[in-house]
Design a protein around this motif. Structure first.
Motif, PDB file in Angstrom:
ATOM      1  N   UNK A  56      -1.785   9.165   4.849  1.00 53.89           N
ATOM      2  CA  UNK A  56      -2.822   8.576   3.998  1.00 53.89           C
ATOM      3  C   UNK A  56      -2.310   7.272   3.421  1.00 53.89           C
ATOM      4  N   UNK A  57      -3.249   6.427   3.013  1.00 55.39           N
ATOM      5  CA  UNK A  57      -2.884   5.104   2.521  1.00 55.39           C
ATOM      6  C   UNK A  57      -3.729   4.779   1.295  1.00 55.39           C
ATOM      7  N   UNK A  58      -3.042   4.388   0.224  1.00 55.95           N
ATOM      8  CA  UNK A  58      -3.724   3.959  -1.000  1.00 55.95           C
ATOM      9  C   UNK A  58      -3.610   2.446  -1.097  1.00 55.95           C
TER      10      UNK A  58
ATOM     11  N   UNK B  84      -1.436  10.439  -5.119  1.00 55.87           N
ATOM     12  CA  UNK B  84      -1.017   9.223  -4.425  1.00 55.87           C
ATOM     13  C   UNK B  84       0.510   9.151  -4.345  1.00 55.87           C
ATOM     14  N   UNK B  85       1.007   8.989  -3.134  1.00 56.17           N
ATOM     15  CA  UNK B  85       2.436   8.783  -2.924  1.00 56.17           C
ATOM     16  C   UNK B  85       3.287  10.018  -3.036  1.00 56.17           C
ATOM     17  N   UNK B  86       2.700  11.183  -3.330  1.00 59.85           N
ATOM     18  CA  UNK B  86       3.488  12.394  -3.530  1.00 59.85           C
ATOM     19  C   UNK B  86       3.507  13.255  -2.279  1.00 59.85           C
ATOM     20  N   UNK B  87       4.670  13.810  -1.997  1.00 60.13           N
ATOM     21  CA  UNK B  87       4.797  14.731  -0.888  1.00 60.13           C
ATOM     22  C   UNK B  87       4.399  16.132  -1.285  1.00 60.13           C
ATOM     23  N   UNK B  88       4.490  17.035  -0.337  1.00 59.31           N
ATOM     24  CA  UNK B  88       4.216  18.443  -0.595  1.00 59.31           C
ATOM     25  C   UNK B  88       5.085  19.276   0.311  1.00 59.31           C
ATOM     26  N   UNK B  89       5.660  20.336  -0.235  1.00 62.87           N
ATOM     27  CA  UNK B  89       6.466  21.265   0.549  1.00 62.87           C
ATOM     28  C   UNK B  89       5.914  22.661   0.352  1.00 62.87           C
TER      29      UNK B  89
ATOM     30  N   UNK C 163       1.726  12.673 -14.301  1.00 62.17           N
ATOM     31  CA  UNK C 163       1.716  11.227 -14.469  1.00 62.17           C
ATOM     32  C   UNK C 163       1.359  10.446 -13.231  1.00 62.17           C
ATOM     33  N   UNK C 164       1.056  11.118 -12.119  1.00 65.67           N
ATOM     34  CA  UNK C 164       0.749  10.415 -10.869  1.00 65.67           C
ATOM     35  C   UNK C 164      -0.761  10.316 -10.671  1.00 65.67           C
ATOM     36  N   UNK C 165      -1.180   9.268  -9.967  1.00 63.78           N
ATOM     37  CA  UNK C 165      -2.602   9.030  -9.743  1.00 63.78           C
ATOM     38  C   UNK C 165      -3.196  10.044  -8.773  1.00 63.78           C
ATOM     39  N   UNK C 166      -4.397  10.487  -9.084  1.00 64.31           N
ATOM     40  CA  UNK C 166      -5.207  11.249  -8.137  1.00 64.31           C
ATOM     41  C   UNK C 166      -6.017  10.271  -7.301  1.00 64.31           C
ATOM     42  N   UNK C 167      -5.980  10.431  -6.002  1.00 63.80           N
ATOM     43  CA  UNK C 167      -6.744   9.533  -5.130  1.00 63.80           C
ATOM     44  C   UNK C 167      -8.239   9.674  -5.395  1.00 63.80           C
ATOM     45  N   UNK C 168      -8.709  10.924  -5.437  1.00 58.48           N
ATOM     46  CA  UNK C 168     -10.142  11.129  -5.685  1.00 58.48           C
ATOM     47  C   UNK C 168     -10.505  10.721  -7.106  1.00 58.48           C
ATOM     48  N   UNK C 169      -9.610  11.016  -8.061  1.00 58.57           N
ATOM     49  CA  UNK C 169      -9.877  10.623  -9.442  1.00 58.57           C
ATOM     50  C   UNK C 169      -9.939   9.120  -9.612  1.00 58.57           C
ATOM     51  N   UNK C 170      -9.064   8.401  -8.903  1.00 58.70           N
ATOM     52  CA  UNK C 170      -9.060   6.936  -8.979  1.00 58.70           C
ATOM     53  C   UNK C 170     -10.386   6.383  -8.466  1.00 58.70           C
ATOM     54  N   UNK C 171     -10.834   6.930  -7.345  1.00 58.87           N
ATOM     55  CA  UNK C 171     -12.099   6.440  -6.781  1.00 58.87           C
ATOM     56  C   UNK C 171     -13.270   6.728  -7.714  1.00 58.87           C
ATOM     57  N   UNK C 172     -13.170   7.855  -8.456  1.00 59.69           N
ATOM     58  CA  UNK C 172     -14.276   8.241  -9.331  1.00 59.69           C
ATOM     59  C   UNK C 172     -14.316   7.444 -10.618  1.00 59.69           C
ATOM     60  N   UNK C 173     -13.154   7.143 -11.200  1.00 58.40           N
ATOM     61  CA  UNK C 173     -13.173   6.516 -12.533  1.00 58.40           C
ATOM     62  C   UNK C 173     -12.754   5.048 -12.516  1.00 58.40           C
TER      63      UNK C 173
ATOM     64  N   UNK D  88       0.832  -1.191   0.000  1.00 61.23           N
ATOM     65  CA  UNK D  88       0.000   0.000   0.000  1.00 61.23           C
ATOM     66  C   UNK D  88       0.872   1.248   0.000  1.00 61.23           C
ATOM     67  N   UNK D  89       0.492   2.225  -0.821  1.00 61.43           N
ATOM     68  CA  UNK D  89       1.240   3.483  -0.883  1.00 61.43           C
ATOM     69  C   UNK D  89       0.880   4.345   0.319  1.00 61.43           C
ATOM     70  N   UNK D  90       1.894   4.938   0.936  1.00 65.32           N
ATOM     71  CA  UNK D  90       1.691   5.749   2.122  1.00 65.32           C
ATOM     72  C   UNK D  90       2.239   7.142   1.859  1.00 65.32           C
TER      73      UNK D  90
END
Length: 966
Positions: free
Chosen positions: A356-358, A547-552, A429-439, A344-346
């Motif tokens: 968060x966990x994917x 998913x899996x991406x940090x933020x600064x 190129x990275x997955x959106x968590x909300x987008x994944x759940x939607x599509x 699982x991606x964290x």
């Protein structure tokens, strides 16, 4: 040429250069002029000073075969691999930029100046590290580069702990010069770099009282994909990259094989999804994983410099400078994969501060895609995801000043200016968590607790998608998906960074008295600087949706003030003492004083002894102390509670595979799982949640040098300097390795693990068999602290000789650095760790030996670059790459190290016509490969990227044409 050995020969060649008794060519000398030497504020005659300074002049830089300022810095023996390169910046928080690092102390401890003044930092911080982007500095406008090889905080303030790189541009240039070059690998022609520059100057300052210089430089580098060059990888990594090759000599099992994470995908146990073009022997759809792995990103840069000076009267000059740079680096990202057995991606949610966990899920038995009637494993590659990730940056500096003399003996200089950097970094190129759940589907809806599922499929229900239409909704596996669906699943995300600095400075220096007939020099001055720094992630990063991406983030400003003074005291006609001090005041911290004392003793006309002692510091930057937050992903980590067990399981899986005939489809499955098991636990990604700390103290350092300069005959000299640096109160984080090494002593919440019931690496039976008692590692949490210390020491050796021979002038040069000690403090040990000199990434000896013979209009040159051997293991906590660890992998003692490496380059320059110079530079003329680096090749776990570009680049040629109109 199979071997290049340079051991005791370094010293022998140096002494030969220094003691050469061949007659020296006599050349006319220009009038002696006092100048400012890097590391001092007092003008003096350009001679060896008490402070060790290495000078690379324009003529020498031209013989290095370099295409950028970053390339020049890489040739320094004091330069270290901790610097950032735009080539490897795709996974950085500050992609599209390159930095400098001296003495292995990092890019924040090396100060880069342009004409003795600071350049604005890059518009993005590399996590918490703020640095100067070397790619924005025009190479062809450079007259010389001066490298202060000890600390410089007493003169220049914060960030000069490891040294100072001062880039001096051309002055009093007249006429027009056009220059262009083209570089290409002869082994793989995909490696191409082109540069062109135009330089113009008007006005003779001595005669006309003014001079204006303008330079524009254009740089282009092609992208290189590993697929196009990987066939040339060192055969020592395996005889052949094939899907099934037990016993073939491959050192990494299934490494390099076509991937079963493919498009249109595989349903393991059912078969490939319809439409697959290539199947392996097991009947599974495969994908060439090298197809979108990038070795070199495309880069385009335009750097421009305009400078001018005007004599207002006999005592006052006006000057100004405009620097502008526009850079664009475009990274190509590999397609993302989806696998039901992936860990699982964290990652972190900046909006809440929570992790968060994917979840990667099996297809439900009720899915229309599943005909087996039981949970089904999916392996898929999102080949339709966007892949280009551009980083655009603009940087500028505008300043104007006055300088002159007062009362005939005081030199003064004052300037004001503004500088800044603006950077936009995007990725799609990275997955959106909300987008994944939607599509695609909601992975949180599982059959956990369902009695029928638990009865029929024990151990799988927690990870089985409850929604029968999972991966069968708006997004269709292996089919053409609409742009709207792809934008929702892979939205654009990234950062906008902006930094602006305003400054005003001034200084005055001159004579305040005499000792006998020797002048006592004094310099005093000060500066005020105001800076604003803002890093703004896109909204989807701020909400933790990628998913899996940090933020600064960062949004802060501050004003700093400094005053400084320096005294040059000629105690005798042979002994000179120098004292300097600088006081810097940063908001929120007490004023910090940086002292320096130095001595220079001319024992004889041929021998000079020198020594320095200095205090340095680095103030916390605005991403560390002011309001900011960071959610990152720490990759490639070994879990000490699960890695050895994973290694044992992976070895058993590979043994089972080798026992099967090559035609057995289970062989590929066993090898693939072995890679996944290793990657899950021994090359793991761990989420790191970090916040700023307003209570930070500045980093401080103490550095010392002692050395000598010897000139046995005119035209030959040798310098030998011992250096020692100790840095404390380093701002950073307790390393993941340190935390894990003392996991049982950490407070709750610092290290977070999943329950054993959610283990996706080991089955229940395997947990018992291999002694697995801890769940999968998820994340670490903390804040920046004054947490560490570093000490390092070594010896610098330089030798130069200019010799008149019967066929022309021979210039010989040697620069070498011998690393005696490099130790990092461990909070777990409450002491320093092992000496890293000679360990992985830290060669004890780095040396450059050059020779250039000028015969009329023709110059032939050779350059030998040497790095001594290193072991593969890191600090005290690293037991995977010790000799014992290597033996467990069936690596020999020779393979458990990186052998010494020498590379020979050749340079030819010819003045074909008046004003026209043609040059040829051949890099690696013997076409030697770098030595095997099994650790680098192994670091990605199931990855595929070779250990270095140089391995497949081989011999390369650079041709240059330069014409000067007069």
């Amino acid at each position: 040429m199979d071997k290049i050995v340079l051991k005791d020969g370094v010293i022998a060649v140096a002494m030969a250069l220094a003691t050469s008794s061949i007659a020296i060519a006599q050349e006319s000398n220009p009038p002696i002029e006092k100048v400012i030497i890097t590391g001092s504020n007092i003008k003096r005659i350009d001679v060896e000073t008490a402070t060790p300074v290495q000078v690379l002049r324009r003529e020498e830089i031209g013989r290095l075969g370099v295409n950028s300022v970053r390339d020049v810095i890489d040739t320094l023996t004091s330069s270290s691999s901790s610097a950032l390169s735009d080539i490897g910046g795709s996974n950085s928080f500050a992609g599209g930029a390159s930095s400098a690092s001296l003495r292995n102390l990092g890019k924040q401890s090396t100060l880069v100046l342009l004409n003795s003044r600071r350049v604005a930092p890059y518009g993005l911080a590399d996590y918490n590290e703020v640095f100067t982007n070397l790619d924005t500095l025009p190479l062809d406008a450079i007259d010389r580069i001066e490298v202060l090889r000890n600390g410089g905080s007493a003169i220049y303030g914060s960030d000069a702990v490891a040294g100072v790189i001062n880039i001096i541009t051309r002055s009093d240039f007249q006429g027009v010069q056009v220059r262009g070059n083209y570089e290409q690998s002869l082994k793989n022609q995909q490696f191409k770099t082109k540069t062109a520059s135009l330089t113009g100057g008007v006005g003779d300052y001595g005669r006309d009282g003014y001079n204006v210089l303008a330079n524009i430089e254009v740089f282009h580098r092609d992208s290189v994909i590993w697929r196009d060059v990987v066939d040339d990888i060192n055969p020592g990594y395996g005889e052949k990259f094939s899907a099934l090759a037990p016993g073939s000599g491959l050192k990494f099992g299934n490494r390099g094989a076509p991937s079963t994470f493919s498009y249109p995908g595989n349903l393991i146990g059912q078969g490939p999804i319809a439409g697959c073009a290539t199947l392996n022997s097991a009947g599974l759809c495969i994908y060439d994983r090298y197809a979108r792995f990038e070795a070199i990103p495309k880069a385009d840069r335009v750097n421009a410099l305009v400078s001018g000076k005007l004599k207002l009267n006999n005592d006052i000059d006006a000057y100004s400078e405009i620097l502008y740079s526009k850079t664009k680096t475009t990274y190509i990202g590999a397609s993302g994969t989806y696998g039901s057995t992936n860990p699982d991606a964290v990652w972190g949610d900046p909006a809440t501060g929570d992790g968060r966990l994917f979840g990667y899920r099996f297809l439900s038995p009720a899915s229309p895609l599943n005909t087996t009637g039981e949970p089904l494993e999916l392996r898929y590659r999102f080949l339709d995801s966007p892949y280009a990730s551009p980083v655009d940056s603009d940087q500028y500096r505008v300043l104007a000043g006055l300088r002159g003399t007062w009362a005939g003996k005081w030199d003064w200089d004052s300037a004001a200016g503004v500088m800044g950097s603006k950077t936009k970094m995007r990725n799609a190129g990275a997955l959106s968590d909300s987008g994944f759940k939607a599509v695609v589907g909601d992975y949180n809806r599982t059959l956990a607790g369902d009695p029928d599922c638990e009865a029929n499929f024990p151990g799988y229900c927690e990870y089985t998608a409850a929604d029968p239409n999972f991966f069968n909704q708006l997004y269709k596996l292996g089919q053409t998906n609409s742009p709207e669906v792809l934008r929702q699943l892979f939205p654009e995300q990234g950062y906008d960074g902006k930094i602006t600095q305003y400054f005003i400075d001034g200084k005055i220096s001159g004579e305040i008295g005499k000792i006998s007939d020797r002048a006592i020099g004094l310099a005093i001055g000060g500066e005020v600087r105001h800076e604003k720094f803002r890093i703004t992630p896109t909204a989807n990063l701020l909400t933790g949706d990628i998913v899996g991406n940090g933020a600064a983030t960062a949004d802060a400003s501050r004003t700093t003030e400094a005053v400084f003074t320096e005294v040059n005291l000629p105690v005798t006609d042979k002994l000179e003492l120098v004292g300097a001090a600088r006081v810097d005041k940063f908001p929120g911290f007490k004023a910090h004083a940086s002292p320096k004392v130095a001595a220079r003793w001319e024992v004889t006309p041929a021998l000079m002894l020198r020594a320095t002692y200095e205090g340095g510091f680095r103030a916390p930057n605005l991403t560390e102390s002011a309001q900011s937050s960071k959610f990152a992903f720490d990759n490639g980590k070994q879990d000490p509670k699960r890695c050895s067990q994973a290694n044992a399981l992976a070895d058993d899986l590979r043994s089972q595979a080798e026992a099967l005939p090559a035609s057995d489809p289970n062989q590929a499955l066993l090898l693939a799982r072995a890679d996944i098991v290793y990657q899950n636990e021994c090359a793991k990604g761990v989420a790191s949640i970090v916040r700023n700390n307003p209570g930070l103290k500045p980093e401080t350092s103490r550095s010392a040098t002692i050395g000598m300069v010897l000139e046995p005959v005119k035209g030959s000299n040798l310098s030998l300097d011992y250096w020692h640096i100790e840095r404390k109160d380093e701002i950073g984080l307790k390393s993941t390795e340190d935390l894990l090494a003392a996991e049982n002593d950490q407070p709750p919440g610092v290290i977070n693990r999943a329950p054993l019931s959610q283990d996706k690496t080991f089955s229940l039976a395997e947990q018992a068999r291999y002694g697995v008692t801890a769940g999968s590692l998820l994340s670490t949490s903390g804040q920046f602290e004054n947490v560490a210390r570093t000490k390092t020491s070594g010896v610098d050796l330089s030798a130069n000789s200019r010799i008149a021979t019967r066929i022309g002038r021979l210039d010989l040069g040697l620069n070498a650095t011998y690393l005696l000690e490099l130790k990092n403090f461990s909070s777990t040990l409450n002491d320093y760790g092992d000496n890293l000199a000679g360990r992985y990434g830290y060669s004890k000896t780095v040396a450059n030996l050059t020779a250039a013979l000028q015969t009329g209009k023709l110059i032939n040159g050779l350059r030998l670059v040497y790095n001594s051997k290193t072991s593969l293991n890191d600090d005290y906590y690293d037991d995977l790459y010790t000799l014992d660890g290597c033996q467990q992998r069936d690596w020999s003692a020779a393979e458990c190290r990186i052998k010494a490496y020498g590379r020979l380059d050749y340079n030819l320059s010819y003045e074909a016509l008046q004003g026209l110079t043609l040059s040829l530079y051949v890099r690696n003329i013997t076409n030697r490969r770098p030595p095997l680096d099994l650790r680098a090749f192994n670091a990605d776990g199931g990855g595929v990227i070779p250990q270095s570009v140089a391995d497949v680049q081989g011999r390369s040629v650079r041709v240059t044409a330069e014409y000067r109109f007069r």
